[in-house]
Design an enzyme around this catalytic site. Sequence first.
Site, PDB file in Angstrom:
ATOM      1  N   LYS A  31       0.851  -1.198   0.000  1.00 37.56           N
ATOM      2  CA  LYS A  31       0.000   0.000   0.000  1.00 37.56           C
ATOM      3  C   LYS A  31       0.878   1.236   0.000  1.00 37.56           C
ATOM      4  O   LYS A  31       1.708   1.428   0.881  1.00 37.56           O
ATOM      5  CB  LYS A  31      -0.903  -0.020   1.237  1.00 37.56           C
ATOM      6  CG  LYS A  31      -1.802   1.197   1.378  1.00 37.56           C
ATOM      7  CD  LYS A  31      -2.880   0.971   2.432  1.00 37.56           C
ATOM      8  CE  LYS A  31      -3.737   2.218   2.653  1.00 37.56           C
ATOM      9  NZ  LYS A  31      -4.823   1.980   3.614  1.00 37.56           N
TER      10      LYS A  31
ATOM     11  N   ASP B 172     -13.483   4.494   9.973  1.00 36.87           N
ATOM     12  CA  ASP B 172     -13.822   4.367   8.556  1.00 36.87           C
ATOM     13  C   ASP B 172     -14.269   2.922   8.341  1.00 36.87           C
ATOM     14  O   ASP B 172     -13.899   2.270   7.380  1.00 36.87           O
ATOM     15  CB  ASP B 172     -12.596   4.706   7.705  1.00 36.87           C
ATOM     16  CG  ASP B 172     -12.973   5.112   6.284  1.00 36.87           C
ATOM     17  OD1 ASP B 172     -14.184   5.278   6.008  1.00 36.87           O
ATOM     18  OD2 ASP B 172     -12.064   5.251   5.449  1.00 36.87           O
TER      19      ASP B 172
HETATM   20  P1  ADP Z   1      -7.595   3.450   1.370  1.00 36.29           P
HETATM   21  O1  ADP Z   1      -7.031   3.930   2.669  1.00 36.29           O
HETATM   22  O2  ADP Z   1      -7.058   4.255   0.248  1.00 36.29           O
HETATM   23  O3  ADP Z   1      -9.090   3.321   1.385  1.00 36.29           O
HETATM   24  P2  ADP Z   1      -7.418   0.563   1.684  1.00 36.29           P
HETATM   25  O4  ADP Z   1      -6.420   0.067   2.683  1.00 36.29           O
HETATM   26  O5  ADP Z   1      -8.838   0.586   2.131  1.00 36.29           O
HETATM   27  O6  ADP Z   1      -6.970   1.987   1.143  1.00 36.29           O
HETATM   28  O7  ADP Z   1      -7.292  -0.319   0.376  1.00 36.29           O
HETATM   29  C1  ADP Z   1      -8.016  -0.035  -0.798  1.00 36.29           C
HETATM   30  C2  ADP Z   1      -8.461  -1.325  -1.465  1.00 36.29           C
HETATM   31  O8  ADP Z   1      -7.335  -2.141  -1.782  1.00 36.29           O
HETATM   32  C3  ADP Z   1      -9.325  -2.197  -0.571  1.00 36.29           C
HETATM   33  O9  ADP Z   1     -10.677  -1.873  -0.670  1.00 36.29           O
HETATM   34  C4  ADP Z   1      -9.030  -3.599  -1.073  1.00 36.29           C
HETATM   35  O10 ADP Z   1      -9.816  -3.880  -2.209  1.00 36.29           O
HETATM   36  C5  ADP Z   1      -7.586  -3.515  -1.526  1.00 36.29           C
HETATM   37  N1  ADP Z   1      -6.675  -4.007  -0.458  1.00 36.29           N
HETATM   38  C6  ADP Z   1      -6.104  -3.273   0.520  1.00 36.29           C
HETATM   39  N2  ADP Z   1      -5.321  -4.021   1.315  1.00 36.29           N
HETATM   40  C7  ADP Z   1      -5.393  -5.287   0.838  1.00 36.29           C
HETATM   41  C8  ADP Z   1      -4.798  -6.545   1.223  1.00 36.29           C
HETATM   42  N3  ADP Z   1      -3.973  -6.650   2.267  1.00 36.29           N
HETATM   43  N4  ADP Z   1      -5.100  -7.632   0.486  1.00 36.29           N
HETATM   44  C9  ADP Z   1      -5.927  -7.534  -0.576  1.00 36.29           C
HETATM   45  N5  ADP Z   1      -6.500  -6.398  -0.993  1.00 36.29           N
HETATM   46  C10 ADP Z   1      -6.252  -5.270  -0.300  1.00 36.29           C
HETATM   47 MG    MG Z   2     -10.212   2.017   2.446  1.00 37.61          MG
END
Ligand code: ADP
Ligand code: MG
Length: 393
Positions: free
Chosen positions: A121, A226
């Site tokens: 991320k 959130d």
């Molecule tokens: P943001 O803070 O920008 O909302 P998120 O952490 O919610 O970011 O991640 C955005 C999207 O990425 C999630 O809705 C999911 O679909 C995907 N995602 C995030 N982390 C993971 C993970 N560890 N494994 C698989 N998909 C992930």
């Molecule tokens: Mg998110």
Amino acid sequence: MKLDVDVLRYLSKDDFRVLTAVEMGMRNHEIVPSELIDRIASLKHGGTYKVLKNLLKHKLLHHDSSKYDGFRLTYLGYDFLAIKTLVNRGVFTAVGRQIGVGKESDIFEVAKEDGTILAMKLHRLGRVSFRAVKSKRDYLKHRSSYNWLYLSRLAALKEFAFMKALEEHGFPVPLAVDSNRHCVVMSLIQGYPLVQVKELQNPDTVFETIVGLVVRLAEHGLIHCDFNEFNIMIDDDEKVTMIDFPQMVSVSHHNAQMYFDRDVECIFKFFSKRFNLSFEENAGHSDDSKVDSEEVGRPSFADIKKVTGFLDKELSASGFTRKDQDDIERFTGDDVEKDLDSDDKESADEPIEKDEGHFEEEGNPVEQGETSKEDTEMKQDVVSENEGPNDLG
Ligand code: ADP
Ligand code: MG
């Protein structure tokens, strides 16, 4: 956002040295004077200028000559620095497809040498809250380091610390693998965000689990803030994993009750709409609400036995301090929105520089030619972090 990692393969040691020099210069310069970059990087025979041109071509830097001749990192440039460092540490060896675009992040698959796939991320705190950040310039008066680099790094630091601490307390979260700059590497969740799930075998069980998580978090002194269908992942066995922690606050936060109720409300609303669940309502809610004692009641913040101090104790142990928490809260969340509604309308209406999320610093700008003590110190650490084989792909 496109992340053309191929470029990474063609970047030399000198390229990374200069990129790191720009990053260091950005600690106290909005735009880093070319001459300072050259001094920090200290490549032989004016090599810095050739390298700067190459980095510019690959969009890792942005050139700005409005005040003086200088450069700043782009998101992509910052991404490459983090990726390079993590590759050198052996955390992963290749970057794959993008799997998520969050509000304030981009998420990619990355592969380890043995083929294991992880999730990476990249935080982009400036992307949405740039406007809010800009409106908060008052706080920045004497700080030149509050920019998107700093905020995105803080978000990653926080996310990594929370993920680790939550995992240690038995919460279903991804496994925190490593973190650098604005980047967090974690285990890949084999599932889908709840928002994409149209059908569940056991909606009641999943619902109870999720509501139970909000309650258990509060018992540990935390509120997600959130907690909704985008940040809850479900796998084929209907196992729940929660993600996305940069906005979490303590139950002692002055808006704790509101955040808690909002998280609960999101879940209730979603399950009622998507899976037609009906709920018992607590006294005080609307009279015509359905009452069925078999069903899960709405948890009340006041009734939860909360253990405070989690943030201070557990998180500072992992390198995320109370001050970091205060800093990040100042630039995110609803307080910012509220402030925007009141006294900062004017700056909020200014156009947003969308991609870069960069803002004018009002700290003590160091003019070209001046070298601060920090600049000199920076020069010494430029060598350490980014050395090593460039073996991506
Ligand atoms: P943001 O803070 O920008 O909302 P998120 O952490 O919610 O970011 O991640 C955005 C999207 O990425 C999630 O809705 C999911 O679909 C995907 N995602 C995030 N982390 C993971 C993970 N560890 N494994 C698989 N998909 C992930
Ligand atoms: Mg998110």
